[in-house]
Design a protein around this motif. Structure first.
Motif, PDB file in Angstrom:
ATOM      1  N   ALA A  75       0.857  -1.184   0.000  1.00  0.00           N
ATOM      2  CA  ALA A  75       0.000   0.000   0.000  1.00  0.00           C
ATOM      3  C   ALA A  75       0.891   1.231   0.000  1.00  0.00           C
ATOM      4  N   ASN A  76       0.532   2.211  -0.791  1.00  0.00           N
ATOM      5  CA  ASN A  76       1.264   3.473  -0.817  1.00  0.00           C
ATOM      6  C   ASN A  76       0.565   4.423   0.155  1.00  0.00           C
ATOM      7  N   THR A  77       1.077   4.470   1.370  1.00  0.00           N
ATOM      8  CA  THR A  77       0.426   5.289   2.390  1.00  0.00           C
ATOM      9  C   THR A  77       0.510   6.780   2.054  1.00  0.00           C
ATOM     10  N   GLU A  78       1.512   7.170   1.266  1.00  0.00           N
ATOM     11  CA  GLU A  78       1.596   8.579   0.847  1.00  0.00           C
ATOM     12  C   GLU A  78       0.418   8.920  -0.077  1.00  0.00           C
ATOM     13  N   GLY A  79       0.039   7.975  -0.943  1.00  0.00           N
ATOM     14  CA  GLY A  79      -1.120   8.185  -1.807  1.00  0.00           C
ATOM     15  C   GLY A  79      -2.398   8.314  -0.990  1.00  0.00           C
ATOM     16  N   LEU A  80      -2.535   7.458   0.014  1.00  0.00           N
ATOM     17  CA  LEU A  80      -3.700   7.525   0.895  1.00  0.00           C
ATOM     18  C   LEU A  80      -3.693   8.838   1.674  1.00  0.00           C
ATOM     19  N   ARG A  81      -2.537   9.214   2.186  1.00  0.00           N
ATOM     20  CA  ARG A  81      -2.414  10.469   2.940  1.00  0.00           C
ATOM     21  C   ARG A  81      -2.773  11.665   2.051  1.00  0.00           C
ATOM     22  N   GLY A  82      -2.336  11.624   0.789  1.00  0.00           N
ATOM     23  CA  GLY A  82      -2.658  12.699  -0.144  1.00  0.00           C
ATOM     24  C   GLY A  82      -4.145  12.811  -0.411  1.00  0.00           C
ATOM     25  N   MET A  83      -4.797  11.659  -0.572  1.00  0.00           N
ATOM     26  CA  MET A  83      -6.234  11.646  -0.811  1.00  0.00           C
ATOM     27  C   MET A  83      -6.992  12.203   0.396  1.00  0.00           C
ATOM     28  N   LEU A  84      -6.636  11.744   1.570  1.00  0.00           N
ATOM     29  CA  LEU A  84      -7.301  12.228   2.781  1.00  0.00           C
ATOM     30  C   LEU A  84      -6.979  13.693   3.043  1.00  0.00           C
ATOM     31  N   GLY A  85      -5.755  14.090   2.757  1.00  0.00           N
ATOM     32  CA  GLY A  85      -5.371  15.492   2.922  1.00  0.00           C
ATOM     33  C   GLY A  85      -6.187  16.401   2.019  1.00  0.00           C
ATOM     34  N   PHE A  86      -6.422  15.976   0.782  1.00  0.00           N
ATOM     35  CA  PHE A  86      -7.243  16.765  -0.133  1.00  0.00           C
ATOM     36  C   PHE A  86      -8.654  16.931   0.429  1.00  0.00           C
ATOM     37  N   LEU A  88      -9.634  16.815   3.529  1.00  0.00           N
ATOM     38  CA  LEU A  88      -9.681  17.545   4.794  1.00  0.00           C
ATOM     39  C   LEU A  88      -9.042  18.929   4.729  1.00  0.00           C
ATOM     40  N   ARG A  89      -8.503  19.291   3.578  1.00  0.00           N
ATOM     41  CA  ARG A  89      -7.752  20.544   3.444  1.00  0.00           C
ATOM     42  C   ARG A  89      -8.555  21.757   3.921  1.00  0.00           C
ATOM     43  N   ASP A  90      -9.801  21.811   3.581  1.00  0.00           N
ATOM     44  CA  ASP A  90     -10.617  22.982   3.918  1.00  0.00           C
ATOM     45  C   ASP A  90     -11.696  22.653   4.941  1.00  0.00           C
ATOM     46  N   CYS A  91     -11.439  21.653   5.756  1.00  0.00           N
ATOM     47  CA  CYS A  91     -12.489  21.205   6.676  1.00  0.00           C
ATOM     48  C   CYS A  91     -12.773  22.229   7.778  1.00  0.00           C
ATOM     49  N   CYS A  92     -13.933  22.118   8.326  1.00  0.00           N
ATOM     50  CA  CYS A  92     -14.331  22.841   9.537  1.00  0.00           C
ATOM     51  C   CYS A  92     -14.315  24.356   9.382  1.00  0.00           C
ATOM     52  N   GLY A  93     -14.608  24.847   8.191  1.00  0.00           N
ATOM     53  CA  GLY A  93     -14.737  26.283   7.988  1.00  0.00           C
ATOM     54  C   GLY A  93     -13.515  27.083   8.395  1.00  0.00           C
ATOM     55  N   PRO A  96      -9.240  24.388  11.873  1.00  0.00           N
ATOM     56  CA  PRO A  96      -8.704  23.023  11.865  1.00  0.00           C
ATOM     57  C   PRO A  96      -8.744  22.332  13.227  1.00  0.00           C
ATOM     58  N   GLU A  97      -8.783  23.101  14.300  1.00  0.00           N
ATOM     59  CA  GLU A  97      -8.830  22.465  15.626  1.00  0.00           C
ATOM     60  C   GLU A  97     -10.099  21.628  15.801  1.00  0.00           C
ATOM     61  N   LEU A  98     -11.160  21.971  15.072  1.00  0.00           N
ATOM     62  CA  LEU A  98     -12.389  21.187  15.139  1.00  0.00           C
ATOM     63  C   LEU A  98     -12.222  19.815  14.479  1.00  0.00           C
ATOM     64  N   CYS A  99     -11.292  19.707  13.543  1.00  0.00           N
ATOM     65  CA  CYS A  99     -11.055  18.445  12.831  1.00  0.00           C
ATOM     66  C   CYS A  99     -10.008  17.570  13.508  1.00  0.00           C
ATOM     67  N   GLU A 100      -9.339  18.089  14.531  1.00  0.00           N
ATOM     68  CA  GLU A 100      -8.260  17.328  15.143  1.00  0.00           C
ATOM     69  C   GLU A 100      -8.670  15.931  15.591  1.00  0.00           C
ATOM     70  N   PRO A 101      -9.841  15.739  16.219  1.00  0.00           N
ATOM     71  CA  PRO A 101     -10.204  14.364  16.600  1.00  0.00           C
ATOM     72  C   PRO A 101     -10.337  13.433  15.392  1.00  0.00           C
ATOM     73  N   LEU A 102     -10.904  13.916  14.309  1.00  0.00           N
ATOM     74  CA  LEU A 102     -11.037  13.114  13.097  1.00  0.00           C
ATOM     75  C   LEU A 102      -9.671  12.778  12.524  1.00  0.00           C
ATOM     76  N   ILE A 103      -8.821  13.768  12.419  1.00  0.00           N
ATOM     77  CA  ILE A 103      -7.478  13.559  11.862  1.00  0.00           C
ATOM     78  C   ILE A 103      -6.695  12.600  12.753  1.00  0.00           C
ATOM     79  N   GLU A 104      -6.829  12.739  14.051  1.00  0.00           N
ATOM     80  CA  GLU A 104      -6.132  11.848  14.986  1.00  0.00           C
ATOM     81  C   GLU A 104      -6.607  10.408  14.815  1.00  0.00           C
ATOM     82  N   ASP A 105      -7.922  10.200  14.663  1.00  0.00           N
ATOM     83  CA  ASP A 105      -8.463   8.864  14.437  1.00  0.00           C
ATOM     84  C   ASP A 105      -7.927   8.262  13.144  1.00  0.00           C
TER      85      ASP A 105
END
Length: 110
Positions: A75-86, A88-93, A96-105
């Motif tokens: 598995a290319n975890t960098e590819g997965l990280r890139g997809m998830l980063g895209f 979550l890039r603009d999450c939570c208006g 970003p502190e509101l998204c920290e629990p999601l990102i941590e999970d």
């Protein structure tokens, strides 16, 4: 990852066998698996598996290395990280502190 790359990754994962392959390779960790082992584990013909692995490779979700006549896939975890980063890039208006629990999970190494 940009929008087109993210769409390509989601398209690759939108097929049942490819999603199963990706999840299997995530579970296999850094050692990955040989193509034949993946086909056997998922009870898929090798030529069908080869086509599915090619789609995942083109989407940047797996990487491969040759071992003699065999090919090992991981598995290319960098590819997965890139997809998830895209996603979550603009999450939570812009808060970003509101998204920290999601990102941590998502990024936990449990």
């Amino acid at each position: 990852m940009d929008k087109l790359e993210t769409l390509t990754a989601f398209s690759a994962l939108s097929q049942e066998t490819r999603l199963d392959v990706f999840r299997l390779l995530i579970a296999a960790g850094d050692q990955g698996m040989l193509a034949g082992e993946i086909a056997q584990a998922l009870d898929v013909r090798q030529n069908t598996m080869s086509a599915n692995l090619s789609v995942l490779l083109a989407a940047g979700l797996v990487r491969k290395s040759r071992e003699g006549r065999a090919i090992r896939y991981c598995a290319n975890t960098e590819g997965l990280r890139g997809m998830l980063g895209f996603l979550l890039r603009d999450c939570c208006g812009g808060r970003p502190e509101l998204c920290e629990p999601l990102i941590e999970d998502i990024t936990c190494s449990c």
